[in-house]
Design an enzyme around this catalytic site. Structure first.
Site, PDB file in Angstrom:
ATOM      1  N   HIS A 286     -17.503  36.528 -29.873  1.00 50.30           N
ATOM      2  CA  HIS A 286     -18.580  35.751 -30.509  1.00 50.30           C
ATOM      3  C   HIS A 286     -18.159  35.276 -31.897  1.00 50.30           C
ATOM      4  O   HIS A 286     -19.014  35.036 -32.749  1.00 50.30           O
ATOM      5  CB  HIS A 286     -19.881  36.560 -30.639  1.00 50.30           C
ATOM      6  CG  HIS A 286     -20.253  37.330 -29.411  1.00 50.30           C
ATOM      7  ND1 HIS A 286     -21.110  36.835 -28.454  1.00 50.30           N
ATOM      8  CD2 HIS A 286     -19.854  38.548 -28.957  1.00 50.30           C
ATOM      9  CE1 HIS A 286     -21.246  37.722 -27.479  1.00 50.30           C
ATOM     10  NE2 HIS A 286     -20.482  38.764 -27.764  1.00 50.30           N
TER      11      HIS A 286
ATOM     12  N   ASN B 236       0.818  -1.222   0.000  1.00 48.78           N
ATOM     13  CA  ASN B 236       0.000   0.000   0.000  1.00 48.78           C
ATOM     14  C   ASN B 236       0.850   1.271   0.000  1.00 48.78           C
ATOM     15  O   ASN B 236       0.586   2.214  -0.747  1.00 48.78           O
ATOM     16  CB  ASN B 236      -0.945   0.002   1.208  1.00 48.78           C
ATOM     17  CG  ASN B 236      -1.951  -1.132   1.132  1.00 48.78           C
ATOM     18  OD1 ASN B 236      -2.051  -1.799   0.102  1.00 48.78           O
ATOM     19  ND2 ASN B 236      -2.681  -1.366   2.215  1.00 48.78           N
TER      20      ASN B 236
ATOM     21  N   GLU C 206      -6.749  18.765 -35.151  1.00 45.30           N
ATOM     22  CA  GLU C 206      -8.018  18.085 -34.827  1.00 45.30           C
ATOM     23  C   GLU C 206      -7.805  16.998 -33.772  1.00 45.30           C
ATOM     24  O   GLU C 206      -8.615  16.811 -32.873  1.00 45.30           O
ATOM     25  CB  GLU C 206      -8.618  17.468 -36.093  1.00 45.30           C
ATOM     26  CG  GLU C 206      -9.077  18.514 -37.091  1.00 45.30           C
ATOM     27  CD  GLU C 206      -9.364  17.887 -38.443  1.00 45.30           C
ATOM     28  OE1 GLU C 206     -10.541  17.764 -38.791  1.00 45.30           O
ATOM     29  OE2 GLU C 206      -8.417  17.517 -39.161  1.00 45.30           O
TER      30      GLU C 206
ATOM     31  N   LYS D  16      -6.863  19.504 -51.042  1.00 47.10           N
ATOM     32  CA  LYS D  16      -6.984  19.681 -49.594  1.00 47.10           C
ATOM     33  C   LYS D  16      -5.689  19.553 -48.825  1.00 47.10           C
ATOM     34  O   LYS D  16      -4.779  18.821 -49.184  1.00 47.10           O
ATOM     35  CB  LYS D  16      -8.000  18.678 -49.031  1.00 47.10           C
ATOM     36  CG  LYS D  16      -9.398  18.990 -49.524  1.00 47.10           C
ATOM     37  CD  LYS D  16     -10.430  18.299 -48.714  1.00 47.10           C
ATOM     38  CE  LYS D  16     -10.575  18.955 -47.361  1.00 47.10           C
ATOM     39  NZ  LYS D  16     -11.656  18.340 -46.607  1.00 47.10           N
TER      40      LYS D  16
ATOM     41  N   SER E 134      -5.791  14.820 -48.713  1.00 45.38           N
ATOM     42  CA  SER E 134      -6.964  13.959 -48.786  1.00 45.38           C
ATOM     43  C   SER E 134      -6.710  12.902 -49.850  1.00 45.38           C
ATOM     44  O   SER E 134      -6.078  13.164 -50.864  1.00 45.38           O
ATOM     45  CB  SER E 134      -8.185  14.799 -49.162  1.00 45.38           C
ATOM     46  OG  SER E 134      -9.165  13.979 -49.759  1.00 45.38           O
TER      47      SER E 134
ATOM     48  N   TYR F 132      -6.728   2.148   2.118  1.00 47.66           N
ATOM     49  CA  TYR F 132      -6.562   1.620   0.768  1.00 47.66           C
ATOM     50  C   TYR F 132      -7.708   0.675   0.389  1.00 47.66           C
ATOM     51  O   TYR F 132      -8.171  -0.123   1.193  1.00 47.66           O
ATOM     52  CB  TYR F 132      -5.225   0.861   0.675  1.00 47.66           C
ATOM     53  CG  TYR F 132      -5.003   0.205  -0.676  1.00 47.66           C
ATOM     54  CD1 TYR F 132      -4.443   0.930  -1.730  1.00 47.66           C
ATOM     55  CD2 TYR F 132      -5.401  -1.105  -0.922  1.00 47.66           C
ATOM     56  CE1 TYR F 132      -4.263   0.348  -2.981  1.00 47.66           C
ATOM     57  CE2 TYR F 132      -5.225  -1.696  -2.169  1.00 47.66           C
ATOM     58  CZ  TYR F 132      -4.660  -0.966  -3.198  1.00 47.66           C
ATOM     59  OH  TYR F 132      -4.487  -1.527  -4.426  1.00 47.66           O
TER      60      TYR F 132
HETATM   61  N1  ARG Z   1      -1.297  -3.409  -7.535  1.00 44.02           N
HETATM   62  C1  ARG Z   1      -1.777  -2.699  -6.409  1.00 44.02           C
HETATM   63  C2  ARG Z   1      -2.214  -1.298  -6.821  1.00 44.02           C
HETATM   64  O1  ARG Z   1      -1.875  -0.878  -7.857  1.00 44.02           O
HETATM   65  C3  ARG Z   1      -0.719  -2.597  -5.366  1.00 44.02           C
HETATM   66  C4  ARG Z   1      -1.236  -2.449  -3.959  1.00 44.02           C
HETATM   67  C5  ARG Z   1      -1.897  -3.670  -3.542  1.00 44.02           C
HETATM   68  N2  ARG Z   1      -2.197  -3.660  -2.144  1.00 44.02           N
HETATM   69  C6  ARG Z   1      -2.993  -4.591  -1.610  1.00 44.02           C
HETATM   70  N3  ARG Z   1      -3.187  -4.515  -0.358  1.00 44.02           N
HETATM   71  N4  ARG Z   1      -3.567  -5.510  -2.331  1.00 44.02           N
HETATM   72  O2  ARG Z   1      -2.925  -0.636  -6.133  1.00 44.02           O
END
Ligand code: ARG
Length: 466
Positions: free
Chosen positions: A165, A119, A299, A292, A286, A326
């Protein structure tokens, strides 16, 4: 990517309590290696800093640290040279690298993940990646601004119609118009700089969400990784993706500016306008209509902006319902940012090239600047200044002059003096001095105005800051 799908065995990195492996569909929805392998360099950098800190704090031995660092550097060159086999069974970049490390150095590899979690690891890798991307964006915007400054300098005196405008309003200089874009991209660049400041905190050491009992030194890793300081709250650290959302917001705003510029180039390069001619390098022909020359690059820049907006909305939506800290939803952050970054880089590069290369048809711009009674305001201002009329009355008198010119099919400057005097007796032949487009732009010397002298001052201001 090598397909090493194996549903029989449980994941070797976290499978301790799982009796059987994931279903194939589970593996497919769970794996991020297909896109997060982009983070390999950041992941290895982070791991080296983490292992070095662990050894410095006496949490792992110096010997294990040396093995880990050596192994990680080997992996780095394996990936860089294309000699690394990514495995989907190992889910993501973090576990792919750690598994390879175990093969290379044996049991010492298992010590690397002490006092961290994927995490904080992913938060670190992604932050490092976004920081580098922001730094690249800053440089690219500086290049785009430089291109505009050069064109503005070259055309500080070139007159063109100014529009509101998309109707002819008042004459302006092309240099002034270019400098309007310098202001826009200058704001984008300062947003980029602020975003770099915001994200300049190191997440590593927040661990899963609660911090860790090991005596780690988060200031040391922050410094080693080039961050100003460590983040302050471990829960926020692993649940925060503001840095990615800020990047996407900036990309969306910059994209919107680029798209407006693209739209102007599309309009200006039509035969009807004919203000600019695109270089062959940034247009296409084109397959059926030989006459063209299409502004495809402009674009596509306009279209890329839609894509970037989509990415911003996607990530905001992904995050909006997530409880702290997380959740796996957050894995979906990367593709949005990677895709937007690629689009933004391409769009800035294409517009910089187009701005540098395009040929400006000054004669055509000047002719257009004089049509559509663009100096009507100058006539009204002259009546205020020279004949002492209140502006509202002057506006009315001028309206009558415009109507007359329109019925005669001529410009204001082509109306005979007698006609003008019939509308207001105080008008003298001095009035013709202000009815030309050059006189009109030269008179607008107010701060930020379109007079060539003001445009040059604006250019000098930006040159000193670019
Ligand atoms: N691949 C995961 C992500 O991108 C990494 C973290 C995963 N953490 C967990 N507790 N499963 O978020």
């Amino acid at each position: 990517m090598a397909d090493t799908t194996d549903t029989k065995s449980s994941n070797q990195m976290w499978g301790g309590r799982f009796a059987s492996g994931p279903d194939a569909i589970m593996e497919e929805i769970n794996a991020s290696i297909g896109f997060d392998k982009k983070l390999f360099a950041q992941d290895i950098r982070g791991s080296i800093a983490h292992a070095t800190m662990l050894a410095h704090q006496g949490i792992i031995s110096a010997d294990d640290k040396d093995k880990i660092v050596h192994g990680l550097n080997t992996i780095l060159s394996e990936i860089e040279s294309g000699n690394f086999e990514f495995s989907r069974r190992l889910e993501d970049i973090h576990m792919n690298i750690e598994a390879r490390l175990a093969t290379l150095i044996g049991p010492a590899a298992g010590r690397l993940h002490t006092a961290r979690s994927r995490n904080d690891q992913v938060a670190l890798d992604f932050r490092l990646w976004v920081k580098e991307e922001l730094e690249k964006t800053e440089k690219m915007l500086t290049g785009l601004i430089a291109a505009f400054l050069d064109r503005a300098e070259e055309h500080a005196e070139s007159v063109m119609p100014g529009f509101t405008h998309l109707q002819t309003a008042q004459p302006v200089t092309f240099g002034h118009h270019c400098m309007a874009y310098v202001e826009m991209f200058g704001r984008d660049r300062s947003r980029v700089r602020h975003a770099i400041e915001h994200l300049d905190e190191s997440p590593i050491g927040a661990a899963a969400l609660a911090g860790t009992g090991y005596p780690i030194d988060r200031h040391m890793t922050a410094k080693a990784l080039g961050f100003r300081e460590p983040t302050r709250n471990s829960i926020d650290t692993v649940s925060d993706r503001d840095f990615a959302i800020e990047f996407l917001s900036i990309a969306a705003i910059t994209g919107m500016h680029l798209s407006r510029l693209a739209e102007e180039i599309v309009i200006w390069s039509t035969p009807q306008f004919g203000f600019v001619r695109l270089s062959d390098a940034f247009s296409t022909g084109s397959s059926i209509m030989p006459q063209k020359k299409n502004p495809d690059a402009a674009e596509l820049v306009r279209a890329k902006t839609g894509r970037i907006n989509g990415s911003l909305v996607a990530l905001l939506t992904i995050m909006k319902g997530l409880p702290l800290a997380y959740s796996k939803d957050m894995q979906e952050d990367k593709e949005q940012v990677f895709d937007a970054a690629e689009s933004l880089e391409l769009a800035i590069a294409a517009m910089t090239g187009m701005v540098r290369d395009l040929t400006v048809n000054t004669a055509r711009m000047k002719a257009a600047a004089g049509s559509g009674f663009s100096t009507a305001t100058d006539l009204a201002d002259w009546l205020v200044r020279e004949a002492g009329l209140p502006f509202r009355d002057a506006h009315h008198v001028t309206g009558r002059a415009v109507a007359l010119a329109e019925s005669k099919g001529c410009d204001l400057a082509e109306l005979p003096l007698a006609d003008l005097q019939a509308i207001h007796p105080d008008i003298t032949d001095k009035v013709y001095d202000v009815l030309t487009v050059e006189a009109s732009v030269a008179s607008r010397k107010s701060f930020g105005g379109t007079a060539p002298s003001e445009v040059r001052r604006q250019i000098a201001f930006w040159r000193a800051r670019n």
